[in-house]
Design an enzyme around this catalytic site. Structure first.
Site, PDB file in Angstrom:
ATOM      1  CD  GLU A  42      -3.118  -0.524  -0.071  1.00  0.00           C
ATOM      2  OE1 GLU A  42      -3.249   0.527  -0.617  1.00  0.00           O
ATOM      3  OE2 GLU A  42      -3.512  -1.627  -0.682  1.00  0.00           O
ATOM      4  CB  THR A  48       4.215   4.118  -7.347  1.00  0.00           C
ATOM      5  OG1 THR A  48       5.305   5.032  -6.937  1.00  0.00           O
ATOM      6  CG2 THR A  48       4.986   3.011  -8.204  1.00  0.00           C
ATOM      7  CG  LEU A  85       8.962   3.068  -5.766  1.00  0.00           C
ATOM      8  CD1 LEU A  85       8.634   2.322  -7.014  1.00  0.00           C
ATOM      9  CD2 LEU A  85       8.769   2.104  -4.688  1.00  0.00           C
ATOM     10  CE1 TYR A 125      -6.851   3.752  -0.738  1.00  0.00           C
ATOM     11  CE2 TYR A 125      -4.509   4.067  -0.413  1.00  0.00           C
ATOM     12  CZ  TYR A 125      -5.401   3.339  -1.126  1.00  0.00           C
ATOM     13  OH  TYR A 125      -5.447   2.248  -2.012  1.00  0.00           O
ATOM     14  CG  ASP A 143      -7.459   5.790  -4.243  1.00  0.00           C
ATOM     15  OD1 ASP A 143      -8.561   5.476  -4.459  1.00  0.00           O
ATOM     16  OD2 ASP A 143      -6.524   4.960  -4.867  1.00  0.00           O
ATOM     17  CB  CYS A 197     -14.637   4.016 -13.427  1.00  0.00           C
ATOM     18  SG  CYS A 197     -15.621   5.484 -13.029  1.00  0.00           S
ATOM     19  CB  CYS A 204     -20.180   3.364 -19.410  1.00  0.00           C
ATOM     20  SG  CYS A 204     -19.429   5.041 -18.727  1.00  0.00           S
ATOM     21  CB  CYS A 207     -19.183   0.085 -15.714  1.00  0.00           C
ATOM     22  SG  CYS A 207     -19.367   0.675 -13.879  1.00  0.00           S
TER      23      CYS A 207
END
Length: 377
Positions: A42, A48, A85, A125, A143, A197, A204, A207
């Site tokens: 995470e 990234t 990174l 988050y 996020d 999305c 769509c 989706c």
């Protein structure tokens, strides 16, 4: 169902979870329930892309397989494993957090919201992602991707950049989290934002929740979310000194422990103020860093790099040591470095780029003097 909101919540979670089970991306951190590995993934995924993070994830865990090994390691080893990174504060925060986890939590990643948020580098988050995925807590992980999905699903037309709107979206996301499989639900939203999305031209037709999307109903999927136009980022100039000893080794310095690219190594030098003469600026920067006087000489080349808040052009000049012995006045440390030493030290991307300009063979991917990589012939 009690009301329409409960019905929508139920349908969204049911359809998203069913879609996720069929279409989830195969990612290495999804093959484990280890909170340590989920935490590392995470943090790496902040700022990234997934494809970039995967090889770093494998190498990092090979070097530091447990939180104990991470906490015991030298910071320089952690920074080296993170090299290229970017956003190096993440690596420093991981390192600092590992020490807290070992000392305060007996090596176990905290499983409570308030406790985990005390760790360096873990905000709302990341806490929600770790606690929902690793521990099954019904918490949202909101996020940019999730905000975009929520704005489209509920046709929210307020600017996404507004702090109050972000708080409202956080509450909205929390209201949608199912008690069962909250981690899968959060990861389903992540995958939906990454594959369908998208910010531009959402697909769509594929989706799983298109039938509930207010933006699609009103043909607003390419309009929402609304964001405030950001101003152009400034362009800054910097200069670096190439100083060699009698053995041809380069003088390098370790950056301060805080600030831009903290604790990484580089050539002596610094930013050039607007309107300031480059040569005077370079001599002054070297004097402040090391307490030595130098004479600037031949221009060797320059490279360009873009950071989050500014673009940078770094130029380099040969310099001759005139007076004084190096002392770490404006830096943590200094040393004379051979090409092998330079390969083993943690340096930022732009510093690797400038070394490729001044040291033939320093990088197998050659870089020209404008900072552009040259193709192999």
């Amino acid at each position: 169902m009690k009301n329409d909101a409960d019905k929508i919540k139920y349908l969204l979670s049911r359809r998203l979870l069913a879609w996720y089970r069929r279409n989830q991306r195969s990612l290495p951190w999804r093959k484990t329930s280890d909170p340590y590995r989920i935490w590392i993934s995470e943090i790496m995924l902040q700022q990234t892309q997934v494809d970039t993070a995967i090889p770093y994830y494998h190498r990092f865990l090979k070097a530091f397989p447990t939180v104990f090994s991470l906490a015991r390691a030298p910071l320089q080893d952690v920074l080296k494993s993170w090299e290229n990174l970017g956003y190096y504060s993440r690596a420093r925060n991981i390192y600092a957090a590992a020490k807290v986890i070992v000392e305060k939590f007996d090596g176990r990643i905290p499983d409570h919201l308030e406790a985990i948020k005390t760790l360096p580098g873990i905000g709302q988050y990341t806490a929600g992602a770790i606690l929902s995925i690793a521990y099954g807590h019904a918490l949202p992980a909101v996020d940019g991707n999730v905000r975009r999905i929520l704005c489209r699903l509920f046709a929210i037309r307020n600017p996404l950049d507004d702090a109050q709107e972000q708080k409202r979206l956080q509450k909205l996301a929390a209201s949608l989290i199912p008690v069962k499989h909250p981690g899968d639900f959060n990861q389903a939203l992540m995958d939906l934002g990454a594959t369908i999305c998208k910010a531009k031209n959402p697909d769509c037709s594929r989706c799983p929740v298109a039938g509930h999307c207010q933006a699609r109903l009103h043909n607003l999927q390419n309009v929402l979310p609304i964001t405030v136009k950001t101003p152009a980022i400034p362009h800054r100039q910097a200069a670096a000194a190439v100083i060699r000893n009698s053995k041809g080794m380069l003088l390098v310095v370790q950056r301060p422990a805080s600030g831009l690219l903290a604790s990484l190594w580089k050539l002596p030098g610094g930013f050039i103020k607007s309107g300031e003469d480059m040569e005077n600026s370079l001599r002054h920067s070297v004097q402040e860093e090391l307490g030595i006087s130098v004479r600037t000489g031949k221009y060797l080349g320059s490279v360009n790099h873009t950071y989050t808040h500014f673009r940078l052009t770094l130029q380099t000049h040969e310099c001759r040591l005139l007076k004084g012995n190096p002392n770490p006045l404006g830096c943590q440390n200094w040393r004379w470095a051979s090409p092998t030493d330079l390969q083993n030290l943690p340096l930022s991307k732009i510093d690797r780029m400038i070394l490729a300009v001044i040291l033939p063979g320093a990088d197998s991917k050659k870089i020209d003097k404008k900072g552009k990589r040259l193709q192999r012939s």
